[in-house]
Design an enzyme around this catalytic site. Structure first.
Site, mmCIF file in Angstrom:
data_model
loop_
_atom_site.group_PDB
_atom_site.id
_atom_site.type_symbol
_atom_site.label_atom_id
_atom_site.label_comp_id
_atom_site.label_asym_id
_atom_site.label_seq_id
_atom_site.Cartn_x
_atom_site.Cartn_y
_atom_site.Cartn_z
ATOM 1 N N ALA A 31 0.843 -1.201 0.000
ATOM 2 C CA ALA A 31 0.000 0.000 0.000
ATOM 3 C C ALA A 31 0.871 1.241 0.000
ATOM 4 O O ALA A 31 2.095 1.145 -0.083
ATOM 5 C CB ALA A 31 -0.907 -0.022 1.227
ATOM 6 N N ASN A 32 0.267 2.410 0.085
ATOM 7 C CA ASN A 32 1.035 3.647 0.173
ATOM 8 C C ASN A 32 0.389 4.587 1.193
ATOM 9 O O ASN A 32 -0.625 4.258 1.788
ATOM 10 C CB ASN A 32 1.179 4.296 -1.218
ATOM 11 C CG ASN A 32 -0.159 4.653 -1.815
ATOM 12 O OD1 ASN A 32 -0.913 5.440 -1.259
ATOM 13 N ND2 ASN A 32 -0.469 4.034 -2.956
ATOM 14 N N ARG A 33 0.973 5.746 1.389
ATOM 15 C CA ARG A 33 0.567 6.634 2.484
ATOM 16 C C ARG A 33 -0.664 7.479 2.199
ATOM 17 O O ARG A 33 -1.059 8.302 3.019
ATOM 18 C CB ARG A 33 1.720 7.585 2.829
ATOM 19 C CG ARG A 33 2.884 6.900 3.492
ATOM 20 C CD ARG A 33 3.890 7.935 3.994
ATOM 21 N NE ARG A 33 5.098 7.282 4.445
ATOM 22 C CZ ARG A 33 5.219 6.691 5.632
ATOM 23 N NH1 ARG A 33 4.208 6.693 6.480
ATOM 24 N NH2 ARG A 33 6.354 6.103 5.961
ATOM 25 N N SER A 34 -1.266 7.328 1.045
ATOM 26 C CA SER A 34 -2.427 8.163 0.729
ATOM 27 C C SER A 34 -3.585 7.878 1.683
ATOM 28 O O SER A 34 -3.923 6.722 1.934
ATOM 29 C CB SER A 34 -2.873 7.897 -0.708
ATOM 30 O OG SER A 34 -4.088 8.553 -0.952
ATOM 31 N N ALA A 98 -3.697 7.781 -5.377
ATOM 32 C CA ALA A 98 -2.303 7.362 -5.475
ATOM 33 C C ALA A 98 -2.305 5.920 -5.976
ATOM 34 O O ALA A 98 -2.415 4.966 -5.199
ATOM 35 C CB ALA A 98 -1.624 7.466 -4.113
#
Ligand code: CTP
Length: 217
Positions: A31-34, A98
């Site tokens: 995953a990512n920080r969005s 994102a």
């Protein structure tokens, strides 16, 4: 009512938000920080401006703005399918999600057990926005870019490469901007190389500026 206007009355607007989640096995994902905050703020402001809003979001922990239809997705490939289905029928797409640049080559059906070392093969995901840019007919396209350096130069290149009508670029190395905070500091970049820098402000206020800019487009 507070914040209401008719800037986008009768328009159909698709907004993507949050980060995509790329499965590794039934337990893990990349995953990512969005957080989805920017996209949800845009969906809210678009709805308050009289638009019919379709919000395609990755897994987020945010309430759906009143009157907005939400279409939850996990992976980039799922997000692309939903957005492609809507594309012909909308007046604009605001792509604040994102999207993961890579997905897992082979998603395991069963939990992957411990090993002394392991290699995970990743494959490039489709670029959803670039695809929309290639097939653009009547739609206005607004993209996002998160950079840590040379924001304007990279931004201008992205506008051309993805055939955008406007890019919202932000320098995520700045304090109180970018991922998982409630404020943002962005620059609008247009195809004629016009650049409009906004000061640091709440994501709700940034969203209002984006809606204003879209209405002008
Ligand atoms: N985007 C997309 N599909 C992808 C990747 C990105 O639609 N597979 C969209 C994002 O929603 C955003 C814009 O494209 O609106 C971001 O552009 P991108 O080129 O992915 O930005 P970066 O990842 O910052 O580019 P680079 O890796 O070249 O720095």
């Amino acid at each position: 009512e507070l914040g209401k206007n008719n800037l986008l009355a009768g328009k159909r607007i698709l907004v993507s938000a949050g980060g995509t989640q790329e499965a590794i096995d039934p337990i893990r994902y990349i995953a990512n920080r969005s957080s989805g905050k920017m996209g949800h703020a845009i969906a809210l402001k678009a709805a308050q401006a009289g638009a019919k809003v379709f919000l395609v979001s990755g897994p987020v922990n945010l309430p759906v703005p009143f009157g907005v239809g939400q279409f939850p997705v996990k992976t980039a490939v799922e997000m692309k399918e939903v957005i492609d289905d809507f594309y012909e029928s909308v007046d604009a797409v605001i792509m604040s999600a994102a999207v993961a640049d890579y997905g897992v080559a082979e998603v395991a059906d069963q939990k992957i057990k411990k090993q002394t070392s392991m290699t995970l093969e990743l494959v490039k995901n489709p670029d959803i926005l670039a695809g929309l840019g290639e097939r653009k007919t009547h739609q206005k396209l607004i993209g996002f870019a998160a950079e840590t350096q040379d924001v304007i130069a990279y931004g201008k290149e992205k506008v051309r490469k993805k055939n955008l009508d406007m890019l919202v670029a932000n320098d995520v190395s700045k304090e109180n901007a970018g991922f998982d905070v409630s404020t943002n500091e962005v620059t609008f970049i247009y195809p004629d190389d016009r650049v409009v820098h906004l000061s640091n402000m709440s994501k709700l206020d940034v969203a209002e500026h984006i809606i204003q800019a879209l209405a002008e487009l």
